[in-house]
Design an enzyme around this catalytic site. Structure first.
Site, PDB file in Angstrom:
ATOM      1  N   ALA A  87     -10.105  -1.153   3.357  1.00  0.00           N
ATOM      2  CA  ALA A  87      -9.503  -1.656   4.848  1.00  0.00           C
ATOM      3  C   ALA A  87      -9.590  -2.965   5.030  1.00  0.00           C
ATOM      4  CB  ALA A  87     -10.348  -0.649   5.909  1.00  0.00           C
ATOM      5  N   VAL A 124     -15.165   0.852  -4.837  1.00  0.00           N
ATOM      6  CA  VAL A 124     -15.158   2.185  -4.828  1.00  0.00           C
ATOM      7  C   VAL A 124     -14.978   2.716  -5.951  1.00  0.00           C
ATOM      8  CG1 VAL A 124     -14.823   2.542  -2.430  1.00  0.00           C
ATOM      9  CG2 VAL A 124     -12.956   2.547  -3.700  1.00  0.00           C
ATOM     10  N   TYR A 126       0.136   4.220 -12.259  1.00  0.00           N
ATOM     11  CA  TYR A 126      -0.181   4.339 -10.824  1.00  0.00           C
ATOM     12  C   TYR A 126       0.309   5.928 -10.487  1.00  0.00           C
ATOM     13  CZ  TYR A 126       0.616   3.068  -5.776  1.00  0.00           C
ATOM     14  OH  TYR A 126       0.637   3.381  -4.513  1.00  0.00           O
TER      15      TYR A 126
HETATM   16  P1  NAP Z   1      -2.942  -3.718  -0.301  1.00  0.00           P
HETATM   17  O1  NAP Z   1      -2.435  -4.625   1.022  1.00  0.00           O
HETATM   18  O2  NAP Z   1      -2.808  -4.470  -1.376  1.00  0.00           O
HETATM   19  O3  NAP Z   1      -4.479  -3.276   0.086  1.00  0.00           O
HETATM   20  C1  NAP Z   1      -5.211  -2.680  -0.828  1.00  0.00           C
HETATM   21  C2  NAP Z   1      -6.554  -2.400  -0.225  1.00  0.00           C
HETATM   22  O4  NAP Z   1      -7.484  -1.682  -1.387  1.00  0.00           O
HETATM   23  C3  NAP Z   1      -7.334  -3.887   0.038  1.00  0.00           C
HETATM   24  O5  NAP Z   1      -8.045  -3.622   1.107  1.00  0.00           O
HETATM   25  C4  NAP Z   1      -8.413  -3.932  -1.007  1.00  0.00           C
HETATM   26  O6  NAP Z   1      -9.564  -4.473  -0.707  1.00  0.00           O
HETATM   27  C5  NAP Z   1      -8.588  -2.496  -1.491  1.00  0.00           C
HETATM   28  N1  NAP Z   1      -9.089  -2.216  -2.842  1.00  0.00           N
HETATM   29  C6  NAP Z   1      -8.727  -2.256  -3.950  1.00  0.00           C
HETATM   30  N2  NAP Z   1      -9.463  -1.940  -5.004  1.00  0.00           N
HETATM   31  C7  NAP Z   1     -10.757  -1.718  -4.307  1.00  0.00           C
HETATM   32  C8  NAP Z   1     -11.740  -1.216  -4.900  1.00  0.00           C
HETATM   33  N3  NAP Z   1     -12.173  -1.275  -6.100  1.00  0.00           N
HETATM   34  N4  NAP Z   1     -12.726  -1.103  -3.847  1.00  0.00           N
HETATM   35  C9  NAP Z   1     -12.571  -0.958  -2.690  1.00  0.00           C
HETATM   36  N5  NAP Z   1     -11.524  -1.537  -2.166  1.00  0.00           N
HETATM   37  C10 NAP Z   1     -10.668  -1.581  -2.957  1.00  0.00           C
HETATM   38  O7  NAP Z   1      -2.289  -2.248  -0.261  1.00  0.00           O
HETATM   39  P2  NAP Z   1      -1.654  -1.184   0.767  1.00  0.00           P
HETATM   40  O8  NAP Z   1      -0.320  -1.409   0.728  1.00  0.00           O
HETATM   41  O9  NAP Z   1      -2.417  -1.383   2.091  1.00  0.00           O
HETATM   42  O10 NAP Z   1      -2.323   0.256  -0.089  1.00  0.00           O
HETATM   43  C11 NAP Z   1      -3.128   0.897   0.555  1.00  0.00           C
HETATM   44  C12 NAP Z   1      -3.087   2.355  -0.125  1.00  0.00           C
HETATM   45  O11 NAP Z   1      -1.667   2.888   0.056  1.00  0.00           O
HETATM   46  C13 NAP Z   1      -3.205   2.262  -1.734  1.00  0.00           C
HETATM   47  O12 NAP Z   1      -3.921   3.450  -2.104  1.00  0.00           O
HETATM   48  C14 NAP Z   1      -1.789   2.212  -2.443  1.00  0.00           C
HETATM   49  O13 NAP Z   1      -1.632   2.820  -3.381  1.00  0.00           O
HETATM   50  C15 NAP Z   1      -1.170   3.253  -1.147  1.00  0.00           C
HETATM   51  N6  NAP Z   1       0.277   3.077  -0.873  1.00  0.00           N
HETATM   52  C16 NAP Z   1       0.821   1.805  -0.875  1.00  0.00           C
HETATM   53  C17 NAP Z   1       2.308   1.719  -0.440  1.00  0.00           C
HETATM   54  C18 NAP Z   1       2.929   0.487  -0.135  1.00  0.00           C
HETATM   55  O14 NAP Z   1       4.303   0.558  -0.193  1.00  0.00           O
HETATM   56  N7  NAP Z   1       2.098  -0.343   0.363  1.00  0.00           N
HETATM   57  C19 NAP Z   1       3.022   3.041  -0.783  1.00  0.00           C
HETATM   58  C20 NAP Z   1       2.608   3.994  -1.269  1.00  0.00           C
HETATM   59  C21 NAP Z   1       1.055   4.222  -1.158  1.00  0.00           C
HETATM   60  P3  NAP Z   1     -10.153  -5.919  -1.273  1.00  0.00           P
HETATM   61  O15 NAP Z   1      -8.812  -6.975  -0.941  1.00  0.00           O
HETATM   62  O16 NAP Z   1     -11.281  -6.429  -0.174  1.00  0.00           O
HETATM   63  O17 NAP Z   1     -10.657  -5.702  -2.646  1.00  0.00           O
END
Ligand code: NAP
Length: 239
Positions: free
Chosen positions: A9, A60, A147
């Protein structure tokens, strides 16, 4: 006041979920891993208006860190498994390391967190688990096999766990976002975005708030008869 843990988050969708849940009267735990500066800024932003917000650092993808995180925060009523990474690679270029990192971060993390959160939910006869999958978990994305496989696994985990926990008053659902403007899509060019908008029935790209609103809905008391579902929030890109 219900306790909600949102993994990943510090940025993007998870950060917006943290803002929205805090605004709607929940006690919010913000999990972060690498983006400490952003997580602290988010904490300051939210806590200036809403006192019930906390930070917790944990990778996580690591079961030991997940256990320690739950030991430090205590009982969670609503778990949002949102943390995730993405990577674009030809299938034949994906290494063992890429594969294992993807599966542990995007799928095993949800297993570890559900396992730690469930005993309290079962005792309490109430709980909400909201897993963030992806439309690529529903239909498969080219050059994102690892993915897509992890996100399809999230859908399977959601459906099976919903079956098991229904009588315990716990709902388990999945949100499958389409293209949402966050850091995860920062590599897209202006032309890519125009093409994606043209391929989307609504003609738009999603925002983190589109996902946060869906999560708030699924977390609500009134959503108790919704479980095992995959809610597509994608502008109609995948139907
Ligand atoms: P984002 O902006 O890249 O943010 C990813 C988040 O995940 C960051 O807060 C990051 O924390 C955290 N994270 C990554 N690895 C981690 C770990 N090992 N432990 C704890 N936290 C971790 O991505 P987002 O777009 O918000 O994506 C959020 C979710 O939505 C993901 O599961 C993604 O696959 C899904 N999603 C996104 C999209 C899209 O178009 N954006 C579409 C479909 C699904 P830190 O930076 O603090 O490490």
């Amino acid at each position: 006041m219900k306790n909600v843990l949102i993994t990943g988050a510090s940025r993007g969708i998870g950060a917006q979920c943290a803002r929205s849940f805090a605004k709607n009267g929940y006690n919010v735990w913000i999990n972060y891993f690498k983006s400490e500066y952003k997580a602290k800024n988010l904490y300051s932003e939210i806590s200036s208006d809403y006192p019930f917000v906390h930070l917790v650092k944990a990778d996580v993808s690591d079961p030991v860190q997940v256990r320690e995180m739950f030991d430090s925060i205590g009982e969670i009523d609503i778990l949002i498994n949102n943390a995730g990474i993405s990577q674009t690679k030809l299938f034949t270029d994906i290494t063992d390391e890429d594969w294992n990192r993807m599966i542990s971060t995007n799928l095993s993390s949800a297993f570890y967190c559900c396992r730690a959160a469930l005993p309290h939910m079962i005792n309490n006869k109430w709980g909400r688990i909201i897993n963030i999958s992806s439309m690529w978990g529903q239909v498969g994305g080219s050059c994102e096999v690892h993915y897509s496989a992890a996100k399809a696994g999230i859908i399977g985990l959601t459906k099976a766990l919903a079956m098991e926990e229904g009588l315990s008053g716990i709902t388990v659902n999945c949100i499958a976002p389409g293209v949402i403007m966050t850091d995860m899509n920062s590599h897209l060019s202006d032309d890519d975005i125009i093409a994606l908008k043209n391929d989307t029935p609504t003609g738009t790209i999603g925002t983190p708030d589109d996902i946060a609103q869906a999560a708030l809905f699924l977390a609500n008391e009134n959503a108790s008869f919704i479980t095992g579902q995959v809610l597509g929030v994608n502008g109609g890109f995948v139907v």
